[in-house]
Design a protein around this motif. Structure first.
Motif, PDB file in Angstrom:
ATOM      1  N   THR A  48       0.834  -1.206   0.000  1.00  0.00           N
ATOM      2  CA  THR A  48       0.000   0.000   0.000  1.00  0.00           C
ATOM      3  C   THR A  48       0.864   1.250   0.000  1.00  0.00           C
ATOM      4  N   ARG A  49       1.879   1.263   0.833  1.00  0.00           N
ATOM      5  CA  ARG A  49       2.758   2.420   0.934  1.00  0.00           C
ATOM      6  C   ARG A  49       3.501   2.680  -0.378  1.00  0.00           C
ATOM      7  N   ARG A  50       3.904   1.613  -1.045  1.00  0.00           N
ATOM      8  CA  ARG A  50       4.641   1.736  -2.308  1.00  0.00           C
ATOM      9  C   ARG A  50       3.725   1.926  -3.518  1.00  0.00           C
ATOM     10  N   ARG A  51       2.424   1.869  -3.278  1.00  0.00           N
ATOM     11  CA  ARG A  51       1.430   1.956  -4.360  1.00  0.00           C
ATOM     12  C   ARG A  51       1.658   0.859  -5.395  1.00  0.00           C
ATOM     13  N   ALA A  52       2.008  -0.298  -4.904  1.00  0.00           N
ATOM     14  CA  ALA A  52       2.339  -1.426  -5.775  1.00  0.00           C
ATOM     15  C   ALA A  52       1.116  -2.041  -6.442  1.00  0.00           C
ATOM     16  N   PHE A  53      -0.051  -1.949  -5.812  1.00  0.00           N
ATOM     17  CA  PHE A  53      -1.242  -2.560  -6.398  1.00  0.00           C
ATOM     18  C   PHE A  53      -1.601  -1.928  -7.737  1.00  0.00           C
ATOM     19  N   GLY A  54      -1.580  -0.620  -7.800  1.00  0.00           N
ATOM     20  CA  GLY A  54      -1.918   0.077  -9.039  1.00  0.00           C
ATOM     21  C   GLY A  54      -0.991  -0.307 -10.173  1.00  0.00           C
ATOM     22  N   ARG A  55       0.297  -0.394  -9.874  1.00  0.00           N
ATOM     23  CA  ARG A  55       1.270  -0.769 -10.911  1.00  0.00           C
ATOM     24  C   ARG A  55       1.115  -2.226 -11.307  1.00  0.00           C
ATOM     25  N   ALA A  56       1.033  -3.111 -10.334  1.00  0.00           N
ATOM     26  CA  ALA A  56       0.960  -4.544 -10.632  1.00  0.00           C
ATOM     27  C   ALA A  56      -0.321  -4.913 -11.375  1.00  0.00           C
ATOM     28  N   LEU A  57      -1.404  -4.239 -11.025  1.00  0.00           N
ATOM     29  CA  LEU A  57      -2.696  -4.560 -11.638  1.00  0.00           C
ATOM     30  C   LEU A  57      -3.032  -3.644 -12.815  1.00  0.00           C
ATOM     31  N   ARG A  58      -2.118  -2.726 -13.106  1.00  0.00           N
ATOM     32  CA  ARG A  58      -2.303  -1.773 -14.205  1.00  0.00           C
ATOM     33  C   ARG A  58      -3.641  -1.049 -14.097  1.00  0.00           C
ATOM     34  N   HIS A  59      -3.850  -0.491 -12.916  1.00  0.00           N
ATOM     35  CA  HIS A  59      -5.097   0.208 -12.627  1.00  0.00           C
ATOM     36  C   HIS A  59      -4.788   1.633 -12.206  1.00  0.00           C
ATOM     37  N   ALA A  60      -5.372   2.576 -12.920  1.00  0.00           N
ATOM     38  CA  ALA A  60      -5.188   3.983 -12.558  1.00  0.00           C
ATOM     39  C   ALA A  60      -6.257   4.382 -11.546  1.00  0.00           C
ATOM     40  N   GLY A  61      -5.871   5.177 -10.598  1.00  0.00           N
ATOM     41  CA  GLY A  61      -6.818   5.637  -9.601  1.00  0.00           C
ATOM     42  C   GLY A  61      -6.665   4.909  -8.285  1.00  0.00           C
ATOM     43  N   PRO A  62      -7.371   5.389  -7.275  1.00  0.00           N
ATOM     44  CA  PRO A  62      -7.252   4.798  -5.937  1.00  0.00           C
ATOM     45  C   PRO A  62      -7.898   3.421  -5.858  1.00  0.00           C
ATOM     46  N   LEU A  63      -7.314   2.581  -5.043  1.00  0.00           N
ATOM     47  CA  LEU A  63      -7.853   1.242  -4.791  1.00  0.00           C
ATOM     48  C   LEU A  63      -8.102   1.079  -3.302  1.00  0.00           C
ATOM     49  N   ASP A  64      -9.225   0.488  -2.959  1.00  0.00           N
ATOM     50  CA  ASP A  64      -9.589   0.268  -1.558  1.00  0.00           C
ATOM     51  C   ASP A  64      -8.968  -1.038  -1.085  1.00  0.00           C
ATOM     52  N   THR A  65      -8.075  -0.962  -0.114  1.00  0.00           N
ATOM     53  CA  THR A  65      -7.404  -2.157   0.407  1.00  0.00           C
ATOM     54  C   THR A  65      -8.116  -2.752   1.622  1.00  0.00           C
ATOM     55  N   ALA A  66      -9.230  -2.155   2.045  1.00  0.00           N
ATOM     56  CA  ALA A  66      -9.944  -2.632   3.236  1.00  0.00           C
ATOM     57  C   ALA A  66     -10.355  -4.102   3.132  1.00  0.00           C
ATOM     58  N   PRO A  67     -10.860  -4.591   1.986  1.00  0.00           N
ATOM     59  CA  PRO A  67     -11.228  -6.006   1.921  1.00  0.00           C
ATOM     60  C   PRO A  67     -10.029  -6.945   2.119  1.00  0.00           C
ATOM     61  N   ILE A  68      -8.876  -6.558   1.634  1.00  0.00           N
ATOM     62  CA  ILE A  68      -7.678  -7.393   1.805  1.00  0.00           C
ATOM     63  C   ILE A  68      -7.275  -7.396   3.271  1.00  0.00           C
ATOM     64  N   SER A  69      -7.306  -6.243   3.884  1.00  0.00           N
ATOM     65  CA  SER A  69      -6.980  -6.127   5.302  1.00  0.00           C
ATOM     66  C   SER A  69      -7.929  -6.977   6.147  1.00  0.00           C
ATOM     67  N   ALA A  70      -9.220  -6.922   5.832  1.00  0.00           N
ATOM     68  CA  ALA A  70     -10.212  -7.714   6.567  1.00  0.00           C
ATOM     69  C   ALA A  70      -9.972  -9.210   6.380  1.00  0.00           C
ATOM     70  N   GLU A  71      -9.610  -9.606   5.170  1.00  0.00           N
ATOM     71  CA  GLU A  71      -9.326 -11.022   4.887  1.00  0.00           C
ATOM     72  C   GLU A  71      -8.115 -11.497   5.691  1.00  0.00           C
ATOM     73  N   LEU A  72      -7.070 -10.698   5.725  1.00  0.00           N
ATOM     74  CA  LEU A  72      -5.877 -11.060   6.491  1.00  0.00           C
ATOM     75  C   LEU A  72      -6.191 -11.139   7.982  1.00  0.00           C
ATOM     76  N   GLU A  73      -6.994 -10.203   8.460  1.00  0.00           N
ATOM     77  CA  GLU A  73      -7.369 -10.192   9.871  1.00  0.00           C
ATOM     78  C   GLU A  73      -8.176 -11.437  10.243  1.00  0.00           C
ATOM     79  N   SER A  74      -9.115 -11.816   9.383  1.00  0.00           N
ATOM     80  CA  SER A  74      -9.934 -13.008   9.660  1.00  0.00           C
ATOM     81  C   SER A  74      -9.078 -14.274   9.601  1.00  0.00           C
ATOM     82  N   ASP A  75      -8.103 -14.310   8.688  1.00  0.00           N
ATOM     83  CA  ASP A  75      -7.201 -15.460   8.618  1.00  0.00           C
ATOM     84  C   ASP A  75      -6.370 -15.567   9.896  1.00  0.00           C
TER      85      ASP A  75
END
Length: 83
Positions: A48-75
């Motif tokens: 998130t800090r490196r903004r790696a999701f946008g580059r890796a997924l080739r997506h312009a604009g903000p991405l919500d990482t809350a679902p990933i955080s929730a998944e990791l927390e539940s795991d």
């Protein structure tokens, strides 16, 4: 992706973009470009800090990482309850 350490795909989470939101692809079969992430909150924070999701997924604009955080927390809760 966040920590840039290698890992086997069986040990990593596949993440895809669905309507500007990051989603864990549990079955690893959702369409679209995917990014691989260690199931570790520290790795998510680095990505998130490196903004790696946008580059890796080739997506312009903000991405919500809350679902990933929730998944990791539940795991983590599931592992703590089992042990």
């Amino acid at each position: 992706m966040g920590c840039r350490a290698p890992g086997s795909r069986s040990a990593l989470l596949r993440v895809v973009v669905v309507q500007d939101q990051l989603v864990v692809d549990v079955a690893r079969s959702m369409p679209g470009r995917g990014a691989w992430l260690h199931p570790d909150p520290g790795c998510l924070e680095l990505a998130t800090r490196r903004r790696a999701f946008g580059r890796a997924l080739r997506h312009a604009g903000p991405l919500d990482t809350a679902p990933i955080s929730a998944e990791l927390e539940s795991d983590l809760q599931g592992h703590n309850d089992a042990g």
